[in-house]
Scaffold this motif. Structure first.
Motif, mmCIF file in Angstrom:
data_model
loop_
_atom_site.group_PDB
_atom_site.id
_atom_site.type_symbol
_atom_site.label_atom_id
_atom_site.label_comp_id
_atom_site.label_asym_id
_atom_site.label_seq_id
_atom_site.Cartn_x
_atom_site.Cartn_y
_atom_site.Cartn_z
ATOM 1 N N TYR A 272 -79.344 75.728 -14.464
ATOM 2 C CA TYR A 272 -79.988 74.811 -15.410
ATOM 3 C C TYR A 272 -80.095 73.416 -14.803
ATOM 4 C CZ TYR A 272 -79.802 78.491 -18.836
ATOM 5 O OH TYR A 272 -80.011 79.685 -19.481
ATOM 6 N N GLN A 273 -81.044 72.649 -15.310
ATOM 7 C CA GLN A 273 -81.202 71.261 -14.879
ATOM 8 C C GLN A 273 -80.129 70.423 -15.560
ATOM 9 O OE1 GLN A 273 -85.779 72.232 -15.669
ATOM 10 N NE2 GLN A 273 -85.194 70.125 -16.115
ATOM 11 N N VAL A 274 -78.997 70.277 -14.904
ATOM 12 C CA VAL A 274 -77.883 69.573 -15.540
ATOM 13 C C VAL A 274 -77.384 68.437 -14.663
ATOM 14 C CG1 VAL A 274 -77.113 71.627 -16.772
ATOM 15 C CG2 VAL A 274 -76.128 71.089 -14.538
ATOM 16 N N LYS A 275 -76.784 67.472 -15.323
ATOM 17 C CA LYS A 275 -76.038 66.432 -14.627
ATOM 18 C C LYS A 275 -74.630 66.981 -14.410
ATOM 19 C CE LYS A 275 -78.671 62.667 -16.692
ATOM 20 N NZ LYS A 275 -78.749 61.757 -17.849
ATOM 21 N N ALA A 276 -74.379 67.415 -13.187
ATOM 22 C CA ALA A 276 -73.126 68.147 -12.907
ATOM 23 C C ALA A 276 -72.014 67.183 -12.556
ATOM 24 C CB ALA A 276 -73.376 69.161 -11.792
ATOM 25 N N ASN A 277 -71.608 66.393 -13.540
ATOM 26 C CA ASN A 277 -70.470 65.508 -13.301
ATOM 27 C C ASN A 277 -69.676 65.327 -14.592
ATOM 28 O OD1 ASN A 277 -71.815 63.503 -14.859
ATOM 29 N ND2 ASN A 277 -73.018 62.962 -13.055
ATOM 30 N N LYS A 278 -68.494 64.777 -14.433
ATOM 31 C CA LYS A 278 -67.569 64.637 -15.550
ATOM 32 C C LYS A 278 -68.178 63.871 -16.730
ATOM 33 C CE LYS A 278 -62.930 62.757 -16.437
ATOM 34 N NZ LYS A 278 -61.927 61.782 -15.941
ATOM 35 N N GLU A 279 -68.931 62.819 -16.418
ATOM 36 C CA GLU A 279 -69.512 61.978 -17.471
ATOM 37 C C GLU A 279 -70.461 62.758 -18.364
ATOM 38 O OE1 GLU A 279 -69.463 61.127 -14.196
ATOM 39 O OE2 GLU A 279 -67.737 59.797 -14.466
ATOM 40 N N ASN A 280 -70.946 63.877 -17.856
ATOM 41 C CA ASN A 280 -71.949 64.634 -18.587
ATOM 42 C C ASN A 280 -71.499 66.040 -18.935
ATOM 43 O OD1 ASN A 280 -74.453 62.875 -18.796
ATOM 44 N ND2 ASN A 280 -73.828 62.598 -16.655
ATOM 45 N N ARG A 281 -70.168 66.196 -18.996
ATOM 46 C CA ARG A 281 -69.622 67.475 -19.473
ATOM 47 C C ARG A 281 -68.722 67.232 -20.677
ATOM 48 N NH1 ARG A 281 -67.654 68.279 -14.181
ATOM 49 N NH2 ARG A 281 -69.211 69.243 -12.830
ATOM 50 N N ALA A 282 -68.950 68.034 -21.731
ATOM 51 C CA ALA A 282 -68.090 68.016 -22.910
ATOM 52 C C ALA A 282 -67.642 69.437 -23.190
ATOM 53 C CB ALA A 282 -68.841 67.459 -24.111
ATOM 54 N N ILE A 283 -66.468 69.559 -23.780
ATOM 55 C CA ILE A 283 -66.002 70.883 -24.202
ATOM 56 C C ILE A 283 -65.341 70.753 -25.573
ATOM 57 C CG2 ILE A 283 -63.755 70.698 -23.009
ATOM 58 C CD1 ILE A 283 -64.137 73.787 -22.397
ATOM 59 N N ALA A 284 -65.690 71.685 -26.459
ATOM 60 C CA ALA A 284 -65.127 71.662 -27.809
ATOM 61 C C ALA A 284 -65.066 73.083 -28.320
ATOM 62 C CB ALA A 284 -65.982 70.807 -28.738
ATOM 63 N N GLY A 285 -64.170 73.295 -29.280
ATOM 64 C CA GLY A 285 -64.084 74.625 -29.862
ATOM 65 C C GLY A 285 -63.322 74.588 -31.162
ATOM 66 N N LEU A 286 -63.483 75.653 -31.922
ATOM 67 C CA LEU A 286 -62.814 75.748 -33.215
ATOM 68 C C LEU A 286 -61.664 76.743 -33.110
ATOM 69 C CD1 LEU A 286 -63.396 78.535 -35.159
ATOM 70 C CD2 LEU A 286 -65.713 77.747 -34.696
ATOM 71 N N SER A 287 -60.541 76.416 -33.758
ATOM 72 C CA SER A 287 -59.404 77.324 -33.846
ATOM 73 C C SER A 287 -58.995 77.823 -32.456
ATOM 74 C CB SER A 287 -59.742 78.473 -34.802
ATOM 75 O OG SER A 287 -58.567 79.192 -35.135
ATOM 76 N N MET A 288 -59.124 79.095 -32.161
ATOM 77 C CA MET A 288 -58.809 79.582 -30.823
ATOM 78 C C MET A 288 -59.646 78.866 -29.764
ATOM 79 S SD MET A 288 -59.224 83.463 -29.342
ATOM 80 C CE MET A 288 -61.001 83.389 -29.026
ATOM 81 N N GLY A 289 -60.880 78.532 -30.104
ATOM 82 C CA GLY A 289 -61.738 77.790 -29.174
ATOM 83 C C GLY A 289 -61.244 76.374 -28.943
ATOM 84 N N GLY A 290 -60.499 75.814 -29.930
ATOM 85 C CA GLY A 290 -59.864 74.520 -29.730
ATOM 86 C C GLY A 290 -58.697 74.639 -28.757
ATOM 87 N N TYR A 291 -57.945 75.729 -28.916
ATOM 88 C CA TYR A 291 -56.869 76.061 -27.966
ATOM 89 C C TYR A 291 -57.451 76.189 -26.551
ATOM 90 C CZ TYR A 291 -53.361 79.416 -25.980
ATOM 91 O OH TYR A 291 -52.444 80.084 -25.218
ATOM 92 N N HIS A 292 -58.538 76.966 -26.432
ATOM 93 C CA HIS A 292 -59.188 77.112 -25.125
ATOM 94 C C HIS A 292 -59.644 75.761 -24.579
ATOM 95 C CE1 HIS A 292 -60.218 81.614 -26.023
ATOM 96 N NE2 HIS A 292 -59.097 81.518 -25.331
#
Lengths: 398, 398
Positions: A272-292
């Motif tokens: 994908y056409q992405v900005k491959a750096n920390k400033e442009n990466r987020a991660i989130a999840g619910l319940s078990m996905g929050g644990y992950h």
């Protein structure tokens, strides 16, 4: 066959093919259920002349205490429908706040779907009818007349798990014809979920489309993987065929998924056409996905500038003995020292994980690790996770 | 909260959240329905201790004659379940031929879904549980352990219809990383269908994945548009929100769709790696989609080398007065004179459109217009259309 007869047969064939219409032929005609009124009240209707008692249950009704092995817990309320002389049962609710609601009918004690409402969402092994009351928060969950992103179900190779795996990816409006690179949110489901959960129950595409159109959210790619390492895909979509989905899938919280998460990042960043750096990466999840999300953001150092823990299942597990969970305190401190833009924790006041989250916040406080905290009403429910998504995404990549 | 207690609460919460599991807590535990046995027989089960009569109905049972306004027609058969002393009803079928089947339960006269089977398909406004009996034709409808294509829901601009419209596109395995151009099959749904019909009821992705893996079908892009010109998207997916889908959607067969079809071709050919020439374009559809395919392939001269009419609704319509339908005979002759590689007509022996198709074949015969003809068992049903897709696609682009 003349034209008129053809049209009649064609139409009748449609009626025969459609069981609801068939029902219409045989008595239950013109039933609309649910009917959402202007003031937000909702009428439910069911044609069941032979039934003795018909009830509706769902999260639009005040919850009631139900007895369980663990003591009393909140459960969905019920309301009685009344029957007219044609065998049509109905119930009209109070005006409801804007929300996406789920409901089921209970016919003489048997809980089932509404045959007049073909819109259903699967949550683990349960299929529930849904409706939306608008003019408020839930307008974000509707498909509005705005530019739409693209939703793709694709398969990626995971060397870490030794299989091709199905993944759901949202790309924002204009992505395909743009020369820009985009930031990426990795959005993880809870126990019993899969790569369909956020897009169906979570309304991710509608929320992103609508908030991007309002210029409240930056155009971003949202990656929704399957967090059950023993599955190649959601139940019914993979090579195991149809089987009843389980809430507790083996090996989901033992470190295997987190350890193989780099396969997903690599796939996304090379396809994908992405900005491959920390400033442009987020991660989130619910319940078990929050644990992950907690563990992945800590285990891959200096990779994510934005972390979202939605009702996160934060506690340690007895089977979590692998490399991913070693040096927890040290790697968390390293994450803090490396810096990040947002570490966002949200939970409902009545969530059964409230105390675990409180304990984790105390730990962060004692370390001096900064986070933003949102405490909402309610418990461990999709209603909250959709709201959290609408609160979290505007803070990303700004 | 200690770890063990956390896990217990987490698990219980899953039970509470999942209504099927909740049912398990209160008595109907360990129910598997349907259970497909090795020999192809299938056991259906339902926990309904208060019910007096429980039946199952579906296309796996021999059809029966039902009375309608148009005289007797074939309808799905029914079978009685028997109750054990725990309140669990069951029925075991005969060994069934390999197929994807649909079924519903009828509980004291009320037709409904199976709460133990979360796999459902919507056909127009009806939602029906499904199962697959393998070891034969229906293995093509399973997700097998082969390379998988990508399924994309995207929106395209249709100047001809004045709106953005949702479209489903299958790209074959390897498409994203290939530098090749691909041929395209435009695959059209019937009355009451939409851009979801072929991918869900028609199992297009599974069929293409499996036949491409067997090298029986050339890798191709399959484009599945929405043929209802008043809709921007399938019911529930567009800006009209949730409403009960209808079999006869206005303006579907009045020429508007065919006249605007060039918008779809332009979108595909400017957004995908395609071989944009007649030799690499196919168009096919079922029922109303066969009608559309007939007219589109004739109206856009020299555009398609492959045409598939699956149980096509061939007859003229009284509201079909527009430009698309003028000079029918002449444009059909032009299509013949321009040449094509395949004009494929398939229909079931008991299809209510059988006579109309016979009449159309006579017309083609009298013109000297060549076609291939397949006559199958059965009527106007998805079972046939899936089979036709497995027969038609191997003949394309060879």
């Amino acid at each position: 066959m003349n034209k008129r007869l053809f049209l009649s047969v064609f139409f009748l064939c449609g009626l025969i093919l459609s069981s609801n219409a068939q029902e219409a032929l045989f008595g239950g005609q013109n039933i609309t259920s649910p009917e959402v009124h202007e003031d937000g009240s909702v009428t439910f209707r069911l044609f069941a002349p032979e039934a003795d008692v018909v009830q509706v249950t769902g999260d639009f009704l005040p919850s009631v205490k139900i007895e369980t092995q663990m003591g009393p817990m909140d459960g969905p309320g019920k309301a009685d429908l009344t029957k007219d002389d044609k065998g049509v049962w109905s119930f009209k609710s109070e005006p409801l706040p804007s929300e996406l609601y789920g409901y089921s009918f209970i016919i003489d004690g048997f809980k089932t779907t509404d045959p007049n409402n073909p819109f259903l969402i699967r949550d683990v092994a349960s299929v529930t009818n849904i409706f939306i009351v608008g003019n408020g928060q839930a307008d974000l969950y509707r498909t509005q007349d705005v530019p739409h992103g693209t939703v793709t179900r694709r398969w990626y190779d995971s060397p870490g798990l030794g299989m091709d795996r199905r993944i759901t990816i949202y790309t924002p409006p204009g992505y395909e014809t743009s020369k820009d690179d985009y930031p990426v949110l990795y959005l993880l489901h809870g126990a019993g979920g899969d790569e369909e959960a956020w897009i169906s129950l979570g309304r991710t595409a509608q929320i992103l489309d609508n908030l991007i159109a309002e210029k409240k959210v930056k155009p971003m790619i949202v990656v929704m993987p399957n967090g059950n390492v023993i599955q190649d895909a959601a139940p019914g979509e993979g090579n195991k065929g149809y089987y009843k989905p389980q809430f507790m899938v083996p090996k989901t919280m033992d470190g295997t998924y987190e350890g193989a998460f780099e396969d997903i990042i690599k796939f996304v960043e090379s396809n994908y056409q992405v900005k491959a750096n920390k400033e442009n990466r987020a991660i989130a999840g619910l319940s078990m996905g929050g644990y992950h999300s907690l563990h992945i953001s800590r285990y891959y150092p200096n990779t994510f500038d934005y972390v979202g823990l939605f009702s996160a299942a934060i506690m340690a597990r007895e089977d979590a003995t692998g490399k991913v969970y070693s040096d927890f305190d040290q790697t968390l401190k390293t994450q803090m020292d490396n810096g990040y833009k947002l570490y966002w924790i949200a939970i409902g006041k009545t969530d059964f994980l409230y105390d675990a989250n409180k304990e984790y916040r105390s730990k962060l406080d004692s370390m001096g690790m900064e986070y933003n905290y949102v405490e909402s009403e309610g418990g461990h429910i999709w209603r909250n996770w959709r709201v959290y998504l609408t609160q979290f995404t505007p803070m990303l990549f700004q």
